[in-house]
Design a protein around this motif. Structure first.
Motif, short mmCIF file in Angstrom:
data_model
loop_
_atom_site.label_atom_id
_atom_site.label_comp_id
_atom_site.label_asym_id
_atom_site.label_seq_id
_atom_site.Cartn_x
_atom_site.Cartn_y
_atom_site.Cartn_z
N ALA A 85 33.50 18.70 24.48
CA ALA A 85 33.79 17.34 24.00
C ALA A 85 32.54 16.83 23.29
O ALA A 85 31.42 17.07 23.73
N ASP A 89 32.04 11.04 20.85
CA ASP A 89 33.46 10.69 20.81
C ASP A 89 34.21 11.76 21.59
O ASP A 89 34.48 12.84 21.08
N ARG A 90 34.53 11.46 22.83
CA ARG A 90 35.12 12.44 23.74
C ARG A 90 36.48 12.97 23.26
O ARG A 90 36.96 13.98 23.75
N ARG A 91 37.09 12.32 22.26
CA ARG A 91 38.38 12.79 21.72
C ARG A 91 38.19 13.99 20.80
O ARG A 91 39.14 14.72 20.54
N LYS A 93 36.54 17.63 19.74
CA LYS A 93 35.96 18.87 20.27
C LYS A 93 34.99 19.44 19.24
O LYS A 93 35.27 19.44 18.05
#
Length: 140
Positions: A85, A89-91, A93
């Motif tokens: 991640a 921005d954890r959305r 990859k």
């Protein structure tokens, strides 16, 4: 002003082509020694600088993101790359090198002599001037 048919311009273009061809030949040879394709080696080289999302890798390699996905998948199967991640921005990859991937990228980088040998004969000022001209040519 130089034109496309100016003999000096034509010679410079031919010399650039020779340097690029030598770079690709040596890069592909170094990649093959590591049982990698040239594209896989280039992805490792990019990721040795920083972890990147697939779209940025594709943009830098000037190819389709779907191609990069396949390359990263094959590198991940070999344990050279992992998906993480993005900390910002954890959305999203990003592809990142594993410890083994960093070592393979280092071996690849260290085995590329094509530019080191000729550049060793240039002074620091000459290398800086060449860098500036190449950056201008690349539009940076």
């Amino acid at each position: 002003m130089a034109t496309r048919t100016d003999p000096l311009t034509l010679e410079v273009v031919e010399l650039i082509g020779a340097v690029v061809a030598r770079y690709h030949e040596e890069y592909d040879r170094a990649a093959a020694e590591q049982a990698l394709t040239g594209a896989q080696a280039r992805v490792l080289g990019l990721l040795s600088i920083e972890a990147l999302p697939m779209r940025q890798i594709a943009r830098r390699l000037k190819c389709e993101p779907s191609n990069v996905t396949g390359i990263v998948d094959r590198l991940a199967l070999r344990g050279l790359v992992e998906r993480r991640a993005d900390p910002g921005d954890r959305r999203i990859k990003v592809a990142a090198l594993t410890a083994e991937g960093r070592e393979v990228a280092r071996v690849l980088r260290d085995s590329l002599d094509f530019a080191r040998e000729p550049l060793a004969g240039f002074s620091r000022e000459e290398r800086e001037a060449l860098r500036g001209m190449l950056r201008r040519m690349a539009g940076e």
